[in-house]
Design a protein around this motif. Sequence first.
Motif, mmCIF file in Angstrom:
data_model
loop_
_atom_site.group_PDB
_atom_site.id
_atom_site.type_symbol
_atom_site.label_atom_id
_atom_site.label_comp_id
_atom_site.label_asym_id
_atom_site.label_seq_id
_atom_site.Cartn_x
_atom_site.Cartn_y
_atom_site.Cartn_z
ATOM 1 N N GLY A 170 31.843 46.858 50.410
ATOM 2 C CA GLY A 170 30.478 46.786 49.917
ATOM 3 C C GLY A 170 30.299 47.447 48.555
ATOM 4 N N TYR A 171 31.273 48.218 48.115
ATOM 5 C CA TYR A 171 31.166 48.898 46.819
ATOM 6 C C TYR A 171 31.728 48.064 45.672
ATOM 7 C CZ TYR A 171 30.245 52.924 49.813
ATOM 8 O OH TYR A 171 29.719 53.771 50.751
ATOM 9 N N GLN A 172 32.320 46.928 45.962
ATOM 10 C CA GLN A 172 32.895 46.083 44.902
ATOM 11 C C GLN A 172 31.803 45.481 44.038
ATOM 12 O OE1 GLN A 172 32.914 45.550 48.181
ATOM 13 N NE2 GLN A 172 32.369 43.431 48.669
ATOM 14 N N LYS A 173 32.179 45.137 42.816
ATOM 15 C CA LYS A 173 31.239 44.497 41.892
ATOM 16 C C LYS A 173 31.932 43.335 41.202
ATOM 17 C CE LYS A 173 28.281 48.399 40.849
ATOM 18 N NZ LYS A 173 28.063 49.532 39.957
ATOM 19 N N SER A 174 31.148 42.327 40.851
ATOM 20 C CA SER A 174 31.749 41.252 40.080
ATOM 21 C C SER A 174 31.231 41.296 38.659
ATOM 22 C CB SER A 174 31.452 39.897 40.721
ATOM 23 O OG SER A 174 30.125 39.506 40.438
ATOM 24 N N LYS A 175 32.022 40.789 37.740
ATOM 25 C CA LYS A 175 31.527 40.629 36.370
ATOM 26 C C LYS A 175 32.095 39.332 35.815
ATOM 27 C CE LYS A 175 35.160 43.194 33.935
ATOM 28 N NZ LYS A 175 35.477 44.239 32.943
ATOM 29 N N ILE A 176 31.368 38.756 34.870
ATOM 30 C CA ILE A 176 31.814 37.519 34.258
ATOM 31 C C ILE A 176 32.145 37.797 32.804
ATOM 32 C CG2 ILE A 176 31.161 35.149 33.653
ATOM 33 C CD1 ILE A 176 29.435 35.057 36.098
ATOM 34 N N VAL A 177 33.336 37.447 32.407
ATOM 35 C CA VAL A 177 33.756 37.620 31.016
ATOM 36 C C VAL A 177 34.333 36.296 30.539
ATOM 37 C CG1 VAL A 177 35.267 38.861 29.421
ATOM 38 C CG2 VAL A 177 34.330 40.043 31.425
ATOM 39 N N GLY A 178 33.794 35.777 29.483
ATOM 40 C CA GLY A 178 34.310 34.530 28.921
ATOM 41 C C GLY A 178 34.292 33.392 29.929
ATOM 42 N N GLY A 179 33.260 33.391 30.763
ATOM 43 C CA GLY A 179 33.123 32.287 31.707
ATOM 44 C C GLY A 179 33.976 32.430 32.956
ATOM 45 N N ARG A 180 34.734 33.506 33.065
ATOM 46 C CA ARG A 180 35.567 33.699 34.255
ATOM 47 C C ARG A 180 35.063 34.908 35.032
ATOM 48 N NH1 ARG A 180 41.473 32.849 31.450
ATOM 49 N NH2 ARG A 180 42.225 33.529 33.477
ATOM 50 N N ARG A 181 35.061 34.779 36.352
ATOM 51 C CA ARG A 181 34.522 35.848 37.177
ATOM 52 C C ARG A 181 35.646 36.739 37.706
ATOM 53 N NH1 ARG A 181 29.751 36.761 40.030
ATOM 54 N NH2 ARG A 181 29.000 34.659 39.550
ATOM 55 N N TYR A 182 35.411 38.021 37.616
ATOM 56 C CA TYR A 182 36.377 39.007 38.085
ATOM 57 C C TYR A 182 35.721 39.909 39.127
ATOM 58 C CZ TYR A 182 38.687 37.579 33.815
ATOM 59 O OH TYR A 182 39.269 36.815 32.839
ATOM 60 N N TRP A 183 36.533 40.485 39.982
ATOM 61 C CA TRP A 183 36.040 41.503 40.900
ATOM 62 C C TRP A 183 36.656 42.840 40.545
ATOM 63 C CZ3 TRP A 183 32.092 41.084 44.234
ATOM 64 C CH2 TRP A 183 31.631 39.782 44.487
ATOM 65 N N ARG A 184 35.822 43.861 40.646
ATOM 66 C CA ARG A 184 36.251 45.239 40.387
ATOM 67 C C ARG A 184 36.144 45.980 41.712
ATOM 68 N NH1 ARG A 184 31.595 46.442 36.525
ATOM 69 N NH2 ARG A 184 32.232 48.546 37.035
ATOM 70 N N ILE A 185 37.269 46.279 42.280
ATOM 71 C CA ILE A 185 37.304 46.887 43.619
ATOM 72 C C ILE A 185 37.655 48.358 43.470
ATOM 73 C CG2 ILE A 185 38.439 46.811 45.869
ATOM 74 C CD1 ILE A 185 39.067 43.825 45.259
ATOM 75 N N PRO A 186 36.778 49.255 43.919
ATOM 76 C CA PRO A 186 37.050 50.682 43.719
ATOM 77 C C PRO A 186 38.285 51.150 44.476
ATOM 78 C CG PRO A 186 35.009 50.359 44.976
ATOM 79 C CD PRO A 186 35.473 49.011 44.548
ATOM 80 N N VAL A 187 39.188 51.782 43.779
ATOM 81 C CA VAL A 187 40.397 52.364 44.362
ATOM 82 C C VAL A 187 40.576 53.767 43.778
ATOM 83 C CG1 VAL A 187 41.593 50.208 44.908
ATOM 84 C CG2 VAL A 187 41.751 51.163 42.598
ATOM 85 N N MET A 188 41.637 54.436 44.169
ATOM 86 C CA MET A 188 41.751 55.855 43.836
ATOM 87 C C MET A 188 42.019 56.129 42.354
ATOM 88 S SD MET A 188 43.408 57.651 47.165
ATOM 89 C CE MET A 188 45.060 57.022 46.877
ATOM 90 N N ASP A 189 42.535 55.167 41.628
ATOM 91 C CA ASP A 189 42.720 55.424 40.190
ATOM 92 C C ASP A 189 41.666 54.706 39.345
ATOM 93 O OD1 ASP A 189 43.636 52.791 40.251
ATOM 94 O OD2 ASP A 189 45.566 53.218 39.322
ATOM 95 N N GLY A 190 40.586 54.315 39.970
ATOM 96 C CA GLY A 190 39.502 53.657 39.245
ATOM 97 C C GLY A 190 39.109 52.370 39.927
ATOM 98 N N GLU A 191 39.444 51.254 39.296
ATOM 99 C CA GLU A 191 39.105 49.977 39.892
ATOM 100 C C GLU A 191 40.298 49.034 39.799
ATOM 101 O OE1 GLU A 191 34.322 49.721 39.025
ATOM 102 O OE2 GLU A 191 35.698 48.940 37.516
ATOM 103 N N PHE A 192 40.466 48.243 40.813
ATOM 104 C CA PHE A 192 41.456 47.165 40.771
ATOM 105 C C PHE A 192 40.719 45.934 40.259
ATOM 106 C CE2 PHE A 192 43.505 43.640 43.406
ATOM 107 C CZ PHE A 192 44.534 43.441 42.497
#
Lengths: 296, 296, 296, 296
Positions: C127-149
Motif C-alpha cells: 500500500g505504500y508504493q507509488k506510481s509515476k509517469i515519465v516520458g509516457g511510461r509508467r513506473y512503480w516506486r516500491i519502498p525498500v530498505m535502501d530507498g525505492e525499487f
Amino acid sequence: MKIGATLIEDTFAEAFGMRYTRLIVTAYDEYWLDAAVRELTGYSASVISCDAETGVERSLSSDETPDGRPGVAVLIFGFSTAALTKSVSNRVGQCVMTCPSTAVYDGLENAEERIPLGKSLRFFGDGYQKSKIVGGRRYWRIPVMDGEFLVEESVGVSKGVAGGNIIMQTVDQRSGLDAARRAAEAVRAQPNVIAPFPGGVARSGSKVGSRYKGLPASTAEAYCPTLRGRVESKLHEGVQCAYEIVVDGVDEAAVASAMVAAIKAAAANEVIAISAGNYGGKLGKFHYHLHELLKG
Amino acid sequence: MKIGATLIEDTFAEAFGMRYTRLIVTAYDEYWLDAAVRELTGYSASVISCDAETGVERSLSSDETPDGRPGVAVLIFGFSTAALTKSVSNRVGQCVMTCPSTAVYDGLENAEERIPLGKSLRFFGDGYQKSKIVGGRRYWRIPVMDGEFLVEESVGVSKGVAGGNIIMQTVDQRSGLDAARRAAEAVRAQPNVIAPFPGGVARSGSKVGSRYKGLPASTAEAYCPTLRGRVESKLHEGVQCAYEIVVDGVDEAAVASAMVAAIKAAAANEVIAISAGNYGGKLGKFHYHLHELLKG
Amino acid sequence: MKIGATLIEDTFAEAFGMRYTRLIVTAYDEYWLDAAVRELTGYSASVISCDAETGVERSLSSDETPDGRPGVAVLIFGFSTAALTKSVSNRVGQCVMTCPSTAVYDGLENAEERIPLGKSLRFFGDGYQKSKIVGGRRYWRIPVMDGEFLVEESVGVSKGVAGGNIIMQTVDQRSGLDAARRAAEAVRAQPNVIAPFPGGVARSGSKVGSRYKGLPASTAEAYCPTLRGRVESKLHEGVQCAYEIVVDGVDEAAVASAMVAAIKAAAANEVIAISAGNYGGKLGKFHYHLHELLKG
Amino acid sequence: MKIGATLIEDTFAEAFGMRYTRLIVTAYDEYWLDAAVRELTGYSASVISCDAETGVERSLSSDETPDGRPGVAVLIFGFSTAALTKSVSNRVGQCVMTCPSTAVYDGLENAEERIPLGKSLRFFGDGYQKSKIVGGRRYWRIPVMDGEFLVEESVGVSKGVAGGNIIMQTVDQRSGLDAARRAAEAVRAQPNVIAPFPGGVARSGSKVGSRYKGLPASTAEAYCPTLRGRVESKLHEGVQCAYEIVVDGVDEAAVASAMVAAIKAAAANEVIAISAGNYGGKLGKFHYHLHELLKG
C-alpha cells in the motif's frame, strides 16, 4: 446482540481485494457438466496454498447460455491478474477441455481488464486450431476427439472481495456440522458469491505466519478447543467446536449479503456465538462489522 | 474380432509404470466425506499437466474404516515417489485437513516404500501438534477448530500401472457420450482402479510432443474427426466422434480387468470400433492387446 | 562439406517460435549488477522443466541505460505470453528487487504486446508504493530498505525463436569441452541471442517423450557414446563425446548468425563432425540447414 | 554497546529451524564447475517465494572430492524434507546434469535422514541408466552426450538454522553498499553457512503478511527510509539506507559465528547502527542476541 439463543459478537470480518473471473461452462447434458465442474473446482480452497479459490456461482438454464445447452457459472479468484492468467488457463485446459462435449465462454464481458484463455489453450491444437469472430468476440476452435473444443479467446477480470467470513461456535461437533451446513447452503443460494472451502466450510482456521520459516500460515490456536488453557482463547465458555464460512464475492455488497444470510441460517439453540475472523484491521481493506450488517 | 456390431481393433494400449498411494479418508457422515473427496480429487486428470492423477477407488462402510466412520479409498498416482510426496501432502493439507470432521489413514500399510504425510502436515500445528502411536503406527493430532485433525505420519507407496486405455469410435456425439458413460461406470465398479479424467472419460486425446517447444503434449490429430482428410486419420469410416477411457490401477491385472469391463460395456450398435492408444510400443512397459484381453 | 578437418553434416536444426522479453537491469556498480544477474539468470536452462530460458544478451555502458548506471540486457524466453507473465514477475521479485541498488526497465518498448511487471510487484509495497509517469511510461516506486525499487509497470513481449542448435562430435571429452567453450563464447559475442544452458552448453541432449509416463523428455540415446552398439547411433566413428549449443534469439536471422559463429568457432582438428538436432521437421517451424547457413 | 562509531542495538535476530542438504558438485575444470554452480544456485534467495535457499558453502580442492576433480560444496535449505526432495532433484536435473562434465555426490553421508536424488533423476536415462555400488554407496550412471552423468542415489538431510541476520543502518547508500559487501564477504569466508540473497545481501526486507490476501510477505515499512514519518520507524536518526545480511547454517553455532564475523566486518564510521530482525520472538526457535554474541 443476539439472534435467538446465539450471541452475535461485536466484532468484524476482515476481507481483501482480489481479482476474479467468471467462466460460463456448458456441456451436452448435466452429467458431463457436473464432471467438468467437479474437476475444475477441486483443489482450490484457499490461495494461501492453492493456485486459486474457485466455486460454482450458480446453475444456468439452457436459455441463459450462449449455446443453448445447460451451463454453470464458475467464479475463480486469484491474488492478482497475473496469477489468474496462469491458473485459469491451466485449470480449463486440464479439467474442461479434457471433458466430453464442453465449451467455455467469458462471463464478464464488460470487464475492462482481460486475460488470455483460448489464446493460451489454442497451442494444444498443434497448428490445427482456428479462430472465429462472432458478435465481436473471438473464439478458438481446437480439434479434439469429439469435434472441436470451443473456447473464448480471453475472459474478463474484475476486482472482487475475498475472505468475508463468520465463525460459528457451538456446543459440540454435531451442532457445529449442522450449523455449518445450514450456513453454507444459505451462501450457495446467494448470487455473485462462492464459498471456496470443502462443502463451503473451513475447519482449519489459520493465522498469518508460523514459527516455521517459509510457512505462510498456521493454525489459529485461539479457536482450537483442545488448546484452551494453553493459549489465549477466543472461544466462549461451553464451546467445543468452531467452523468458519469463508465467502468470496464480486463486490463488497455481495459478500455482505451472503454473510447476513449465513448468520441467519446458522443461529440456533446450540450455537453459542457467532464471531468473525480479522487481523486487527491492519491487513484487509474490507471490514464487515457483524452488528452493522444485521442492522443494515 | 467383433462384439456385436462393434469391431475390436487388433491393436494394443500402451501403459506405464507409475507410483501410487491409497488414502483412506473418513468423515462424520457422507455429506462431509463427499465435500472432502470432491476437493481432493479435482484438478488431477493427467500427470502431463497436473501434479497427480486421482480418483475414488471405492466407498468404505463404517466396518471397513479404522475409526468406524464412513470412508472412501482414494488412489493417487504420480510420476515418481518424490512427486507423490509433494502432491499428497499439499492435496491433503488443502482439501482434507480444511474439511470439517475428516481424518486420513494409510491404505497401503504393507508397502515397502513410504512417504511422509502427517510428518509434513504437522507443521500447520505451529508447535501444538502431538504424535501418538497406536498399534505400531504413528499418527499426528493437529489442533483445528473442531478438535484435532488425525492424520497418519506416513503412507505407503507401491508400483502401479497408469495409462491403460480404450478408444471408442462412434457414429455421432450422442452415441459416443452414451458409450463413454457406460464404460466409465463399468470401470468405477471395478476394484483397484480409477479413471482419472472428468467423469472417467478423456476427449482431448493427446500425442507426445508438439510443434511448440516446451509443450509436452498436443492434440492427437489422427483421432480428430474434423481433421480427417488433412491428416493421416485413425478413425474408421462413418466415425464422427471418439472418446477415450484412461485407467490407472494397482497392478497389471487390475488394469486389464477394467479394460475388459469397459470394452464390454461400451460395445453397441452405434459404436463402430473400439481401438486403443499406443506410442508404437517403444515408450510404455505394459502392452494390453485388445484381442488377447478379450480371449483371456 | 568440411571446415578444415571437421565434417559439417547435411542436416538441419529445428527451432521453435517462443515469446521473449528483454529487461534492462541497472545497479550502482558492476558488483551488485552481477549479483542480481547471477540470481536472475539461474535455474533456467530449458523450458522443458524450468519456468523460462534466460541469459545475458549483452552488457550496457552507463550511456546506454535509462538511469546512467551500469546495466545489462537480459533476455527471457517462455512458452507463451501467459507463461512469461508469471516467470518474469517472480524472477524479478525474488532476484532483482531483493538485490541492493537495482532498477528494472523495459527493453522492448516498441513491442505490441505487453506483460505486467511493476504492476504485479507493486503489491510488495503493502500500500505504500507509488506510481509515476515519465516520458509516457509508467513506473512503480516500491519502498525498500535502501530507498525505492524502481520498476517499469509493464514490459514488451515479442515473438522470438528458440532451440537453434549445433551438436559438436569430438574425439574425446577434452576436445569436446574446448570446442564447446569456443562456440559458447562466439555466441556470447553475438547480439540478440542467448545460450541458456550452463556455460552456454548442453550435455544432456534430450528427445521428446520417455518410456515413463508424465516425463516430457528423456536422454537422446542416439547421441550417447556409451550406448553405441545398443541403439541406433548418430555419432560418427571415432566420436567419444558430443556437446550441444542451444541458441535462443529475437528473430530467425539472429539465431542463424549465432549458429554460423558457433560452427566456425567450434570447427577444429579433433572435432570430427558438427551436426544439429531436429525432430524430423514436423515440430518446429524454423529449419536451419547447416550447409545453407554456411553458404549464405 | 558500540564497535567504534557503530551502535550495536540491544536486540536479537530470530531464526528458524529448516532442513538442508549439502551437495558436492565436481567438474572437469573450474570453468565448467562455475557454469554448473551459477545455474544451480540462482533464483533461490528466500523460501518465501523460491523453492529453496541455496549458496556455495566453499570450494573444494581436488584432494577433497570423491573423484579428484575440482569441486564445490553447495548448501540447499528448504522448509521441510519433502520440499527439499522436490527442489534438489529438479535443480540438479536442470542445472547440473545439463552441464558438461559434472558429477554430484552426497555431502552429508552421516545424516540419518536421506532424500532421493539419482533415484529420481535416473528416469531421464529412459531405461538405459545403470546403478553401481562403491564403498557401500549407490550411484546412478545416466547416459548423456559426453559419457555418463554420475549422481549419488540419495543425499543426506539434516536440521539446520535459517534466517540468522543483521541489519546495517548507514548514512547513505554508498556507505551501505560498502558495509554490506564487507559483511557478505566475511560470511563467505566462514564454514558451514551460506548467505542466500543476491551478493549475500537483502535490500527488500520483509514482514510476515500483507494487506493483500494470499501474499505471504510484504515490505518491512519500519526499515524503509522513504516512509519515515508515515509509519513507526525502526531507523535511527540520520540513517538513509539499510541492508540485511541473512545467514543460513548447518547449526546454531555456525550461524552465530557468521553473524559475529558479519557485524565486525560491517561496523565502521558511517554505519550508524547494527540491529537485527525479529518477529517479537514468537515465531522462530532461535534467538541471537547481538550483545551476547559479541561478548561470547
